[in-house]
Scaffold this active site. Structure first.
Site, PDB file in Angstrom:
ATOM      1  N   ASP A   1       0.819  -1.207   0.000  1.00  0.00           N
ATOM      2  CA  ASP A   1       0.000   0.000   0.000  1.00  0.00           C
ATOM      3  C   ASP A   1       0.858   1.264   0.000  1.00  0.00           C
ATOM      4  O   ASP A   1       2.072   1.219   0.249  1.00  0.00           O
ATOM      5  CB  ASP A   1      -0.897   0.027   1.250  1.00  0.00           C
ATOM      6  CG  ASP A   1      -2.099  -0.886   1.122  1.00  0.00           C
ATOM      7  OD1 ASP A   1      -2.410  -1.331   0.008  1.00  0.00           O
ATOM      8  OD2 ASP A   1      -2.741  -1.151   2.160  1.00  0.00           O
TER       9      ASP A   1
ATOM     10  N   TYR B   1       7.177  -9.789   7.292  1.00  0.00           N
ATOM     11  CA  TYR B   1       6.914  -8.363   7.460  1.00  0.00           C
ATOM     12  C   TYR B   1       7.394  -7.912   8.833  1.00  0.00           C
ATOM     13  O   TYR B   1       7.292  -8.670   9.813  1.00  0.00           O
ATOM     14  CB  TYR B   1       5.415  -8.069   7.373  1.00  0.00           C
ATOM     15  CG  TYR B   1       4.770  -8.304   6.028  1.00  0.00           C
ATOM     16  CD1 TYR B   1       4.631  -7.263   5.104  1.00  0.00           C
ATOM     17  CD2 TYR B   1       4.251  -9.558   5.686  1.00  0.00           C
ATOM     18  CE1 TYR B   1       4.011  -7.462   3.886  1.00  0.00           C
ATOM     19  CE2 TYR B   1       3.634  -9.773   4.460  1.00  0.00           C
ATOM     20  CZ  TYR B   1       3.523  -8.718   3.562  1.00  0.00           C
ATOM     21  OH  TYR B   1       2.908  -8.917   2.357  1.00  0.00           O
TER      22      TYR B   1
END
Length: 316
Positions: A92, A151
């Site tokens: 994003d 992540y």
């Protein structure tokens, strides 16, 4: 810089075909097999996502994919439909990466990848760097061959924010309790329907809410907390809930309750979204077999080292 690869139309590659690869057209919906005239190349990419509108292609505001495609188009003289650039995940806006993986295809091969690598980084803005370029197995697919992704979400837990970390860490001025955060994080491990945690725009580009989480670790390095997640995807609203639990505003058992609810409205009642700039895609993992080097293809480029042929030492 027209360009660097000994005129990319001559001795750096041997043209084999001028026909584009059919079926991808920049999307990941087609067969992963390649015609024999096409060659596939894998890149490992790092970027500071602060000023970009995420990975997914759009021209304004610019995205990572758009800028990399423009560089590849200039170097290879191919259009974006022929290149078929695909990433492991569509991060994003504001999300960073250290180990994003992408592939593209060409109707020709290379003698060496170093010039291509140098040319790419020479055309890209300083916030985007290609760390590696290598040949890829014809069956390799940056997204569909993925085994897992790692992540990191970074939280700066102090009354006053460190200005040198403000682009890469979420500031939480409330004292966090790592013990209850770890208990809550353990409930994410396993295969779950994450509908309650889904964002309006999925940071990994997948509309499937079912994800496999192999581990979810909360690492405390006062004043920094790192939440490290390895799995098939990551939704940073998970972090927003862990922060609320770390503040002891909610009990750890809130996690399994919300997972079972499968309703984003339930999560909205107890927390808001965490900001994307604390999130970084650290690495994408694949099985060893699909990453084996191909014979008769150029070696992986990790970047060209510059050497000084003549050096004078000056003494004062």
């Amino acid at each position: 810089m027209a360009l660097v690869a000994r005129s990319f139309a001559s001795s750096l590659f041997q043209p084999l075909s001028s026909s584009p690869l059919n079926g991808y057209e920049g999307r990941e919906l087609a067969s992963m097999s390649l015609p024999s005239s096409q060659h596939k190349w894998r890149m490992v990419i790092a970027y500071d996502g602060t000023k970009f509108a995420g990975w997914q292609y759009q021209e304004s505001p610019p995205t990572i994919q758009c800028l990399i495609e423009k560089a590849l188009m200039r170097i290879t003289k191919l259009d974006r439909k022929q290149l078929c650039l695909v990433a492991a995940g569509r991060t994003d806006a504001g999300v960073h990466a250290w180990g994003q993986v992408a592939h593209f295809v060409t109707p020709f091969t290379y003698d060496s990848l170093e010039n291509l690598h140098a040319a790419l980084n020479g055309l890209l803005p300083s916030e985007i760097r290609v760390r590696q370029v290598s040949s890829a197995h014809p069956d390799f697919h940056a997204r569909f061959s993925t085994v897992s992704k790692i992540y990191h979400y970074t939280i700066y837990n102090s009354p006053v924010m460190d200005p040198f970390q403000s682009r890469y860490a979420y500031h939480c001025a409330y004292k966090l309790n790592p013990l209850v955060m770890r208990e809550a994080a353990s409930y994410f491990v396993g295969r779950h329907d994450f509908t309650s945690f889904a964002n309006a725009s999925h940071c990994d580009g997948s509309p499937d809410p079912v994800k496999q989480i192999f581990r979810c670790d909360v690492i405390e390095m006062d004043p920094v907390f790192k939440i490290e997640v390895e799995g098939s995807g990551f939704l940073y609203r998970q972090v927003a809930l862990l922060i609320q639990i770390g503040r002891e505003a909610l009990p750890p058992e809130t996690v399994p309750r919300l997972l079972a609810a499968r309703d984003r409205r339930d999560l909205a009642k107890v927390t808001s979204s965490a900001l994307p700039h604390g999130l970084c895609l650290m690495s994408v993992n694949y099985c060893d077999e699909i990453l084996k080097p191909l014979s008769d293809f150029p070696a992986t480029s990790f970047g060209r080292c510059h050497s000084v042929s003549k050096c004078k030492l000056l003494y004062f």
